[in-house]
Design a protein around this motif. Structure first.
Motif, PDB file in Angstrom:
ATOM      1  N   SER A  97      -2.737  -5.948   7.045  1.00  0.00           N
ATOM      2  CA  SER A  97      -2.752  -6.339   5.628  1.00  0.00           C
ATOM      3  C   SER A  97      -4.091  -6.007   4.983  1.00  0.00           C
ATOM      4  O   SER A  97      -4.148  -5.501   3.851  1.00  0.00           O
ATOM      5  CB  SER A  97      -2.465  -7.839   5.498  1.00  0.00           C
ATOM      6  N   LEU A  98      -5.171  -6.282   5.697  1.00  0.00           N
ATOM      7  CA  LEU A  98      -6.496  -5.956   5.172  1.00  0.00           C
ATOM      8  C   LEU A  98      -6.674  -4.443   5.030  1.00  0.00           C
ATOM      9  O   LEU A  98      -7.309  -3.965   4.079  1.00  0.00           O
ATOM     10  CB  LEU A  98      -7.573  -6.528   6.094  1.00  0.00           C
ATOM     11  N   ALA A 101      -4.806  -3.217   1.991  1.00  0.00           N
ATOM     12  CA  ALA A 101      -5.531  -3.684   0.806  1.00  0.00           C
ATOM     13  C   ALA A 101      -6.735  -2.784   0.534  1.00  0.00           C
ATOM     14  O   ALA A 101      -7.057  -2.478  -0.628  1.00  0.00           O
ATOM     15  CB  ALA A 101      -5.982  -5.130   1.000  1.00  0.00           C
ATOM     16  N   THR A 102      -7.390  -2.336   1.593  1.00  0.00           N
ATOM     17  CA  THR A 102      -8.517  -1.416   1.448  1.00  0.00           C
ATOM     18  C   THR A 102      -8.068  -0.091   0.848  1.00  0.00           C
ATOM     19  O   THR A 102      -8.712   0.460  -0.059  1.00  0.00           O
ATOM     20  CB  THR A 102      -9.175  -1.166   2.815  1.00  0.00           C
ATOM     21  N   LEU A 104      -5.421   0.477  -1.030  1.00  0.00           N
ATOM     22  CA  LEU A 104      -5.061   0.272  -2.434  1.00  0.00           C
ATOM     23  C   LEU A 104      -6.304   0.164  -3.314  1.00  0.00           C
ATOM     24  O   LEU A 104      -6.346   0.722  -4.418  1.00  0.00           O
ATOM     25  CB  LEU A 104      -4.210  -0.991  -2.574  1.00  0.00           C
ATOM     26  N   ALA A 105      -7.303  -0.551  -2.823  1.00  0.00           N
ATOM     27  CA  ALA A 105      -8.521  -0.724  -3.613  1.00  0.00           C
ATOM     28  C   ALA A 105      -9.200   0.617  -3.873  1.00  0.00           C
ATOM     29  O   ALA A 105      -9.640   0.899  -4.998  1.00  0.00           O
ATOM     30  CB  ALA A 105      -9.475  -1.673  -2.889  1.00  0.00           C
ATOM     31  N   ILE A 174       3.130  -5.058  -5.617  1.00  0.00           N
ATOM     32  CA  ILE A 174       2.199  -4.025  -5.153  1.00  0.00           C
ATOM     33  C   ILE A 174       2.752  -2.637  -5.437  1.00  0.00           C
ATOM     34  O   ILE A 174       2.032  -1.736  -5.896  1.00  0.00           O
ATOM     35  CB  ILE A 174       1.912  -4.202  -3.650  1.00  0.00           C
ATOM     36  N   SER A 178       0.807  -0.050  -7.960  1.00  0.00           N
ATOM     37  CA  SER A 178       0.296   1.225  -7.457  1.00  0.00           C
ATOM     38  C   SER A 178       1.031   2.410  -8.076  1.00  0.00           C
ATOM     39  O   SER A 178       0.401   3.405  -8.472  1.00  0.00           O
ATOM     40  CB  SER A 178       0.410   1.266  -5.930  1.00  0.00           C
ATOM     41  N   HIS A 214      -2.986   0.842   9.547  1.00  0.00           N
ATOM     42  CA  HIS A 214      -1.842   0.135   8.969  1.00  0.00           C
ATOM     43  C   HIS A 214      -0.515   0.702   9.472  1.00  0.00           C
ATOM     44  O   HIS A 214       0.370  -0.049   9.910  1.00  0.00           O
ATOM     45  CB  HIS A 214      -1.908   0.230   7.445  1.00  0.00           C
TER      46      HIS A 214
END
Length: 303
Positions: A97-98, A101-102, A104-105, A174, A178, A214
């Motif tokens: 998940s992290l 998220a990275t 996407l950021a 999400i 995106s 991921h």
């Protein structure tokens, strides 16, 4: 609801089909179709994940390092693929998940700082492109193949409904964020792998490494499910053997599965085409067709 009707038997999608269709006309045919589609879905999913792992590693190491990327992917994934349960893979869930998220950021950050908007092509997508896009969208929401196994390993399967509602809502948000943001920034110039819009540099490498992690976790989840199904068919007793016999058989299954996925990727190296094909062939009927069909059959039998 279907799982609640057969809590001790419906541990997999195929087992659910067997429970619901038991004693009905054509039950054997339906079970065979479901089993075949399951194999197509999971092997297709694993092939997509393998392709994404390799593509991400190429962004880190360089586009001319394809063989090295395949070697690294195999060297990392095959040992981890010896984890035989979803519960065993769950330790990587938070990290996965992290990682996304990275990604996407970094990608969305690039979109927000982009000053010049891409010129949108006026041409109407071809029927094949439209179909591929629709199939890819179906693929994106096709998690039903894991539902039975997930509930079977939960401490209280009644919590699954709430968990599904929360995660599905989050995923939808999400996807919308995106998709709209990336298309607004790059228009029709967006490649199948949106990370390719990132310029070469540290940010691209970080995002690519995070994406590789991921999708590697996604590969392991699918591997645990399909590996278990194959293990039960090949060696019912050994499937529950955690000793040398069971481990050796599992190693053979996971090695063959990875080789098959690599062959699929070699035949269909285009990400969007592979996703569309898997989505059209298996995800659509398994996610939207058979669940409704099973519910109708079960409801009629219950009166």
């Amino acid at each position: 609801r279907l799982h609640a009707l057969h809590p001790d038997e419906a541990l997999t999608y195929g087992a659910l089909a067997r429970c619901v269709m038991r004693g009905t006309a054509g039950s054997g045919i339906v079970q065979s179709i479901v089993s075949t589609l399951q194999y197509v879905a999971f092997f297709g999913n694993m092939a997509i994940n393998l392709l994404l792992v390799v593509s991400s590693l190429r962004m880190v190491l360089g586009p001319d390092q394809t063989l090295a990327c395949y070697s690294i992917a195999a060297a990392v994934l095959l040992p981890l693929a010896q984890i035989r349960t979803l519960h065993g893979v769950s330790w990587a869930g938070l990290g996965s998940s992290l990682a996304i998220a990275t990604v996407l950021a970094v990608v969305l950050g690039k979109c927000y700082v982009r000053s010049a908007r891409a010129t949108r092509a006026a041409a109407v997508p071809s029927p094949f492109e439209q179909f591929s896009a629709a199939a890819a969208a179906i693929f994106a929401f096709g998690g039903q193949g894991l539902f039975m196994e997930t509930m079977a390993e939960m401490r209280d399967a009644r919590d699954f409904k709430r968990a599904l509602l929360i995660t599905s809502s989050a995923i939808l948000c999400i996807y919308l964020l995106s998709s709209v943001t990336i298309f607004d920034a790059f228009g029709d110039a967006v490649p199948p792998n949106a990370m390719e819009v990132l310029p070469d540099g540290p940010a691209r490498k970080v995002a690519a490494a995070a994406m590789a992690f991921h999708v590697a976790v996604s590969y392991l989840l699918a591997n645990a499910v399909i590996g278990r199904a194959i293990h039960l068919k090949l060696d019912t007793e050994g499937a529950n053997d955690w000793g040398a016999r069971g481990r050796l058989c599992w190693l053979g299954i996971t090695s063959a599965a990875m080789a098959l996925c690599a062959a699929v990727v070699a035949l269909i190296p285009n990400l969007s085409q592979l996703m569309g094909l898997v989505g059209a062939l298996s995800t659509a009927p398994l996610s939207f067709g058979f669940p409704a069909f099973f519910f109708i059959v079960a409801s009629r039998r219950a009166g």
